[in-house]
Enzyme design. Structure first.
Site, PDB file in Angstrom:
ATOM      1  N   ARG A  25       0.826  -1.220   0.000  1.00 35.94           N
ATOM      2  CA  ARG A  25       0.000   0.000   0.000  1.00 35.94           C
ATOM      3  C   ARG A  25       0.860   1.270   0.000  1.00 35.94           C
ATOM      4  NH1 ARG A  25      -2.145  -4.211  -1.184  1.00 35.94           N
ATOM      5  NH2 ARG A  25      -4.132  -4.919  -0.296  1.00 35.94           N
ATOM      6  N   ALA A  61       0.122   4.341   2.592  1.00 33.25           N
ATOM      7  CA  ALA A  61      -0.295   3.887   3.932  1.00 33.25           C
ATOM      8  C   ALA A  61       0.642   4.354   5.031  1.00 33.25           C
ATOM      9  CB  ALA A  61      -0.402   2.367   3.947  1.00 33.25           C
ATOM     10  N   LEU A  63       4.080   5.282   7.277  1.00 40.69           N
ATOM     11  CA  LEU A  63       5.307   4.625   7.727  1.00 40.69           C
ATOM     12  C   LEU A  63       5.212   3.115   7.566  1.00 40.69           C
ATOM     13  CD1 LEU A  63       7.992   4.806   9.470  1.00 40.69           C
ATOM     14  CD2 LEU A  63       6.508   4.535  11.463  1.00 40.69           C
ATOM     15  N   LEU A  65       5.280  -0.123   8.858  1.00 38.63           N
ATOM     16  CA  LEU A  65       5.158  -0.543  10.267  1.00 38.63           C
ATOM     17  C   LEU A  65       6.019  -1.761  10.573  1.00 38.63           C
ATOM     18  CD1 LEU A  65       1.320   0.128  10.664  1.00 38.63           C
ATOM     19  CD2 LEU A  65       3.218   1.513  11.542  1.00 38.63           C
ATOM     20  N   GLU A 115       1.324  13.183   5.615  1.00 37.09           N
ATOM     21  CA  GLU A 115       2.436  14.138   5.810  1.00 37.09           C
ATOM     22  C   GLU A 115       3.118  14.437   4.478  1.00 37.09           C
ATOM     23  OE1 GLU A 115       4.294  11.739   9.090  1.00 37.09           O
ATOM     24  OE2 GLU A 115       4.252  13.685  10.082  1.00 37.09           O
ATOM     25  N   GLU A 135      -1.659   7.171  14.014  1.00 40.59           N
ATOM     26  CA  GLU A 135      -0.512   7.058  14.927  1.00 40.59           C
ATOM     27  C   GLU A 135      -0.960   6.703  16.345  1.00 40.59           C
ATOM     28  OE1 GLU A 135      -0.755   9.174  12.483  1.00 40.59           O
ATOM     29  OE2 GLU A 135       1.210   9.530  11.585  1.00 40.59           O
ATOM     30  N   ARG A 138      -1.455   3.147  16.754  1.00 39.91           N
ATOM     31  CA  ARG A 138      -0.219   2.348  16.633  1.00 39.91           C
ATOM     32  C   ARG A 138       0.766   2.619  17.770  1.00 39.91           C
ATOM     33  NH1 ARG A 138      -3.324   0.049  13.559  1.00 39.91           N
ATOM     34  NH2 ARG A 138      -3.684   0.876  11.481  1.00 39.91           N
TER      35      ARG A 138
HETATM   36  C1  1HE Z   1       1.780  -2.271   5.365  1.00 44.70           C
HETATM   37  C2  1HE Z   1       1.332  -0.984   5.738  1.00 44.70           C
HETATM   38  C3  1HE Z   1       2.214  -0.162   6.478  1.00 44.70           C
HETATM   39  C4  1HE Z   1      -0.260  -1.966   4.635  1.00 44.70           C
HETATM   40  N1  1HE Z   1       3.438  -0.671   6.766  1.00 44.70           N
HETATM   41  N2  1HE Z   1       2.994  -2.723   5.687  1.00 44.70           N
HETATM   42  N3  1HE Z   1      -0.046   3.428   8.787  1.00 44.70           N
HETATM   43  C5  1HE Z   1      -1.133   2.753   9.156  1.00 44.70           C
HETATM   44  O1  1HE Z   1      -1.394   2.562  10.309  1.00 44.70           O
HETATM   45  C6  1HE Z   1      -1.984   2.192   8.054  1.00 44.70           C
HETATM   46  C7  1HE Z   1      -1.787   0.703   7.966  1.00 44.70           C
HETATM   47  N4  1HE Z   1      -2.460   0.123   6.811  1.00 44.70           N
HETATM   48  C8  1HE Z   1      -3.791  -0.060   6.756  1.00 44.70           C
HETATM   49  O2  1HE Z   1      -4.554   0.323   7.622  1.00 44.70           O
HETATM   50  C9  1HE Z   1      -4.330  -0.780   5.552  1.00 44.70           C
HETATM   51  O3  1HE Z   1      -3.277  -1.543   4.989  1.00 44.70           O
HETATM   52  C10 1HE Z   1      -4.895   0.143   4.453  1.00 44.70           C
HETATM   53  C11 1HE Z   1      -6.193   0.796   4.958  1.00 44.70           C
HETATM   54  C12 1HE Z   1      -3.900   1.233   4.057  1.00 44.70           C
HETATM   55  C13 1HE Z   1      -5.186  -0.685   3.179  1.00 44.70           C
HETATM   56  O4  1HE Z   1      -5.998  -1.793   3.521  1.00 44.70           O
HETATM   57  P1  1HE Z   1      -6.050  -3.092   2.576  1.00 44.70           P
HETATM   58  O5  1HE Z   1      -7.108  -3.992   3.118  1.00 44.70           O
HETATM   59  O6  1HE Z   1      -6.144  -2.693   1.158  1.00 44.70           O
HETATM   60  O7  1HE Z   1      -4.597  -3.793   2.703  1.00 44.70           O
HETATM   61  P2  1HE Z   1      -4.035  -4.739   3.869  1.00 44.70           P
HETATM   62  O8  1HE Z   1      -4.527  -6.135   3.666  1.00 44.70           O
HETATM   63  O9  1HE Z   1      -4.255  -4.145   5.210  1.00 44.70           O
HETATM   64  O10 1HE Z   1      -2.474  -4.672   3.579  1.00 44.70           O
HETATM   65  C14 1HE Z   1      -1.913  -5.242   2.406  1.00 44.70           C
HETATM   66  C15 1HE Z   1      -0.441  -5.468   2.672  1.00 44.70           C
HETATM   67  O11 1HE Z   1       0.206  -4.202   2.864  1.00 44.70           O
HETATM   68  C16 1HE Z   1      -0.198  -6.266   3.944  1.00 44.70           C
HETATM   69  O12 1HE Z   1       1.007  -6.967   3.770  1.00 44.70           O
HETATM   70  P3  1HE Z   1       0.984  -8.557   3.396  1.00 44.70           P
HETATM   71  O13 1HE Z   1       2.432  -8.918   3.282  1.00 44.70           O
HETATM   72  O14 1HE Z   1       0.246  -9.217   4.542  1.00 44.70           O
HETATM   73  O15 1HE Z   1       0.232  -8.667   2.092  1.00 44.70           O
HETATM   74  C17 1HE Z   1       0.041  -5.166   4.981  1.00 44.70           C
HETATM   75  O16 1HE Z   1       0.797  -5.622   6.079  1.00 44.70           O
HETATM   76  C18 1HE Z   1       0.832  -4.182   4.141  1.00 44.70           C
HETATM   77  N5  1HE Z   1       0.774  -2.832   4.700  1.00 44.70           N
HETATM   78  N6  1HE Z   1       0.073  -0.820   5.287  1.00 44.70           N
HETATM   79  C19 1HE Z   1       3.799  -1.913   6.375  1.00 44.70           C
HETATM   80  N7  1HE Z   1       1.900   1.065   6.868  1.00 44.70           N
HETATM   81  C20 1HE Z   1       7.257   9.311  10.138  1.00 44.70           C
HETATM   82  S1  1HE Z   1       5.978   8.984  11.218  1.00 44.70           S
HETATM   83  C21 1HE Z   1       4.618   8.457  10.284  1.00 44.70           C
HETATM   84  C22 1HE Z   1       3.755   7.612  11.122  1.00 44.70           C
HETATM   85  C23 1HE Z   1       2.742   6.856  10.358  1.00 44.70           C
HETATM   86  O17 1HE Z   1       2.716   6.862   9.162  1.00 44.70           O
HETATM   87  S2  1HE Z   1       1.631   5.972  11.289  1.00 44.70           S
HETATM   88  C24 1HE Z   1       0.508   5.299  10.149  1.00 44.70           C
HETATM   89  C25 1HE Z   1       0.940   3.954   9.676  1.00 44.70           C
END
Ligand code: 1HE
Length: 265
Positions: A25, A61, A63, A65, A115, A135, A138
């Site tokens: 994502r 999506a 950072l 994670l 951001e 955030e 998380r």
């Molecule tokens: C990820 C990430 C990620 C998806 N880091 N791997 N960001 C978040 O808290 C948002 C986290 N992501 C989500 O809530 C959802 O993935 C989405 C709403 C964006 C999309 O949902 P969906 O159903 O299309 O996808 P999914 O099944 O949740 O994820 C698909 C894959 O992407 C899956 O990996 P896979 O190997 O199991 O297929 C997920 O783990 C991966 N994935 N988002 C790593 N963020 C400098 S400070 C900034 C602080 C922040 O940015 S905090 C917010 C972090």
């Protein structure tokens, strides 16, 4: 699409950068930041305007994670103390670098993705876009300049609500909170961003630079200092290109300004 983490193409005077990790994502890890840094500098060197978008169904999506977990668990080395956060440096090069940026948003625009989007000067969203700051959920905090940039765009009240409650905003709610200036039907954000970029590229480079570099700095100043800075920036020697543009208007050769009510689109 390629297997590059960030795709880059130059279309006329517009550099088009696409986050390209759709299977994750478009989450931003250190490798993405490194490639993005190079692409943003390249755009500043060879283009007049930049456009940012995301491949796949989401803009970004935030950072990565997985990488954050490895760091939190002590499995990777933390960044060197005193080294400026790499996200700050790259996002600031977008926000206050040599060229204006337009962000084309769709799907998730969350955390660090928001951001990044707010580092751009104009944001266009399609109707699938949603905005969030998960955030709080998380157990971390914004770290890509959001405390400054997102807070200036939406204000403390909205940002605190998004962070404390995890509330997601739709595209139209994002427009109401000034996150985006344009909302378009699904699938059309990039096309509209390209249209806007082409329009921006018609301005002089100097004026665009003042809009992106002087204006936000004046916004940070006190009233009197702001007016003084404006005076310094508006009473400069005019370039030959400026004189030509003024002459075109005076001689009736400039494109007319068409009031929105008279526009036939
Ligand atoms: C990820 C990430 C990620 C998806 N880091 N791997 N960001 C978040 O808290 C948002 C986290 N992501 C989500 O809530 C959802 O993935 C989405 C709403 C964006 C999309 O949902 P969906 O159903 O299309 O996808 P999914 O099944 O949740 O994820 C698909 C894959 O992407 C899956 O990996 P896979 O190997 O199991 O297929 C997920 O783990 C991966 N994935 N988002 C790593 N963020 C400098 S400070 C900034 C602080 C922040 O940015 S905090 C917010 C972090």
């Amino acid at each position: 699409m390629t297997d590059e983490l960030v795709t880059y193409r130059l279309e006329g005077r517009v550099a088009v950068l696409g986050l390209n990790r759709p299977d994750k994502r478009n989450a931003i890890n250190e490798a993405v930041i490194d490639v993005l840094r190079c692409a943003v500098h390249r755009a500043g060197d060879e283009a007049d305007v930049g456009v940012l978008h995301g491949h796949g169904k989401n803009f970004c999506a935030g950072l990565d994670l997985g990488e954050a977990l490895a760091r939190a668990a002590g499995q990777t080395r933390p960044p060197r103390r005193g080294k400026r956060h790499s996200w700050h440096e790259v996002f600031d090069t977008i926000a206050r670098g040599p060229v204006p940026w337009v962000a084309a948003l769709h799907g998730a625009v969350v955390g660090g993705g928001l951001e990044l989007a707010t580092a751009a000067h104009i944001r266009v969203a399609d109707e699938s876009a949603f905005f969030g700051l998960p955030e709080g959920q998380r157990g971390i905090f914004v770290g890509g300049g959001g405390t400054v940039r997102i807070q200036r765009v939406v204000g403390y009240t909205v940002m605190a609500d998004m962070m404390l409650t995890g509330r997601l905003l739709s595209a139209t709610e994002g427009e109401r909170e000034h996150i985006v200036r344009y909302v378009v039907p699904e699938g059309q954000a990039l096309a509209r961003a390209m249209e806007l970029a082409a329009r921006i590229a018609k301005n002089t480079h100097e004026t665009n630079w003042r809009i992106t570099n002087v204006l936000p700095r004046i916004n940070d100043l006190a009233h009197d200092d702001g007016l003084f800075m404006e005076y310094l920036n508006s009473n400069l020697q005019r370039s030959p290109e400026t004189a030509q543009r003024l002459r075109e208007f005076v001689e009736g050769r400039a494109a007319p300004l068409v009031a929105p009510a008279q526009k036939k689109e």
